[in-house]
Design an enzyme around this catalytic site. Structure first.
Site, short mmCIF file in Angstrom:
data_model
loop_
_atom_site.label_atom_id
_atom_site.label_comp_id
_atom_site.label_asym_id
_atom_site.label_seq_id
_atom_site.Cartn_x
_atom_site.Cartn_y
_atom_site.Cartn_z
CG ASP A 249 6.42 1.28 -3.00
OD1 ASP A 249 6.58 0.78 -4.05
OD2 ASP A 249 5.11 1.39 -2.54
CG HIS B 191 12.57 -1.39 -10.92
ND1 HIS B 191 11.88 -1.03 -9.64
CD2 HIS B 191 12.04 -2.19 -11.59
CE1 HIS B 191 10.81 -1.50 -9.67
NE2 HIS B 191 10.44 -2.31 -10.79
CB SER C 199 9.25 -8.29 -0.95
OG SER C 199 7.90 -8.52 -2.08
CB THR C 200 9.25 -13.66 0.19
OG1 THR C 200 8.35 -12.59 0.94
CG2 THR C 200 10.61 -13.78 0.83
CD GLU C 201 5.16 -11.43 0.03
OE1 GLU C 201 6.37 -10.43 0.52
OE2 GLU C 201 5.52 -12.42 1.01
CG ASN C 202 8.68 -7.29 -4.84
OD1 ASN C 202 9.52 -6.53 -4.03
ND2 ASN C 202 7.49 -6.84 -4.90
NE ARG D 19 6.83 -5.91 -7.93
CZ ARG D 19 6.80 -4.58 -7.64
NH1 ARG D 19 7.50 -3.79 -8.57
NH2 ARG D 19 6.10 -4.03 -6.83
NE ARG E 103 5.34 1.28 1.16
CZ ARG E 103 4.90 0.14 0.69
NH1 ARG E 103 4.57 -0.74 1.99
NH2 ARG E 103 4.73 -0.41 -0.22
C1 IPE Z 1 7.57 -3.28 -0.88
O1 IPE Z 1 6.91 -2.74 -2.12
C2 IPE Z 1 8.74 -4.21 -1.27
C3 IPE Z 1 9.81 -3.31 -1.91
C4 IPE Z 1 10.03 -2.12 -1.85
C5 IPE Z 1 11.05 -3.88 -2.39
P1 IPE Z 1 5.74 -3.41 -3.03
O2 IPE Z 1 5.49 -2.36 -4.00
O3 IPE Z 1 6.18 -4.63 -3.33
O4 IPE Z 1 4.56 -3.42 -1.90
P2 IPE Z 1 3.10 -3.34 -2.03
O5 IPE Z 1 2.76 -4.69 -2.93
O6 IPE Z 1 2.73 -2.28 -2.61
O7 IPE Z 1 2.57 -3.74 -0.77
C1 IPE Z 2 9.64 -0.36 -5.46
O1 IPE Z 2 8.79 0.16 -6.63
C2 IPE Z 2 10.77 -1.46 -6.08
C3 IPE Z 2 10.19 -2.74 -5.66
C4 IPE Z 2 9.24 -3.37 -5.10
C5 IPE Z 2 11.05 -3.92 -6.43
P1 IPE Z 2 7.59 -0.52 -7.25
O2 IPE Z 2 8.15 -1.33 -8.39
O3 IPE Z 2 6.72 -1.21 -6.26
O4 IPE Z 2 6.78 0.80 -7.79
P2 IPE Z 2 5.32 1.10 -7.75
O5 IPE Z 2 4.84 0.67 -6.20
O6 IPE Z 2 4.74 0.08 -8.77
O7 IPE Z 2 5.00 2.57 -8.27
MG MG Z 3 5.19 -0.78 -4.97
#
Ligand code: IPE
Ligand code: IPE
Ligand code: MG
Length: 248
Positions: A27, A44, A72-75, A78, A196
């Site tokens: 993250d 990324h 994640s399943t929630e990503n 974006r 994390r």
């Molecule tokens: C968790 O990070 C998922 C991955 C690192 C792939 P997120 O950035 O999606 O999590 P939240 O939204 O801050 O909880």
């Molecule tokens: C984690 O980095 C990568 C994924 C969730 C795919 P983020 O994209 O969540 O980075 P922040 O949390 O916005 O800084």
């Molecule tokens: Mg993040």
């Protein structure tokens, strides 16, 4: 667990026990890019480089299983261009892995609900599995893509319910082992250490069942800035912990 002197042969420094299975919630890529006035996808790309470096380092110090949360399943929420950029990074990495896996004796595998991924990525994952199946006693690098802990448990419950419905299994024979065997991680030990970065203190739906007795390590370092010494620090912290698993 392997015994490994992480910090060289200096007198007075105790040998560190290297966790058998380390998992990382990668993250902070977006914030890393923002700080530099760059688009999130540049974060990324930098995060993918860090993954290559830390996966190699973890193998070199004797970690048998290195698992990362990549999507994640929630990503999917974006912006589409960010999701596309992530998918392109997965493509590139999987192609590289197919070439390099045998040389490095690292089995790259992908877990998650893979059905909804683009077909060419699913083909690359199948190719990876084929190469991995030919390796002798490899280290494992596992990418969690379209992974959600709740989704994984829901899928396991569904599969078990189907076995009960067909009469293959009776409800009283369902054990914790039955559930574990129906998870994506069926062939892997539970993670010993979950790291994390990025300052967030939450698990965001990662390895919910498997982390029952994992040790957690949180750091403010953003994932693209994460270096081998940060992994050393996490392992050193792990070595300070007394894992009791409910005992005394
Ligand atoms: C968790 O990070 C998922 C991955 C690192 C792939 P997120 O950035 O999606 O999590 P939240 O939204 O801050 O909880
Ligand atoms: C984690 O980095 C990568 C994924 C969730 C795919 P983020 O994209 O969540 O980075 P922040 O949390 O916005 O800084
Ligand atoms: Mg993040």
């Amino acid at each position: 667990m392997a015994l490994f002197d992480l910090f060289g042969k200096d007198e007075g420094k105790a040998a560190q026990q290297v966790p058998q299975h380390i998992a990382v919630i990668m993250d902070g890529n977006g914030r890393w890019a923002k700080k530099r006035g760059m688009p999130r996808k540049a974060g990324h790309a930098a995060g993918a480089e860090t993954f290559r470096r830390i996966a190699t380092y973890s193998k070199d110090i004797g970690v048998k299983y290195f698992t990362v949360y990549a999507f994640s399943t929630e990503n999917w929420k974006r912006p589409q261009d960010e999701v596309d950029a992530l998918m392109n990074l997965f493509r590139r990495y999987l192609k590289e892995a197919i070439e390099d896996m045998a040389k490095n004796n690292v089995a790259v595998q992908v877990i998650g609900d893979l059905h909804v991924l683009p077909e060419d990525i699913r083909d690359l994952i199948d190719e990876c599995d084929e190469v991995a199946s030919g390796l002798d006693n490899p280290a494992y690098a596992t990418l969690c893509i379209n992974y959600g802990g709740r989704d994984e448990i829901k899928n396991a419950v569904r599969a078990i319910a189907q076995q009960v419905q067909t009469g293959e299994l009776s409800p009283e024979d369902i054990t914790e082992e039955t559930v574990s065997r129906h998870l994506y991680t069926a062939d892997m030990p539970d993670p010993d250490l979950i790291i994390r970065p990025s300052g967030e203190i939450r698990i965001s739906n990662f390895l919910l069942w498997q982390s029952a007795y994992s040790e957690y390590y949180f750091t403010d370092v953003l994932w693209p800035d994460f270096k081998p010494e940060h992994l050393d620090a996490a392992i050193a912290s792990f070595n300070q912990r007394q894992r009791r698993f409910g005992g005394v």
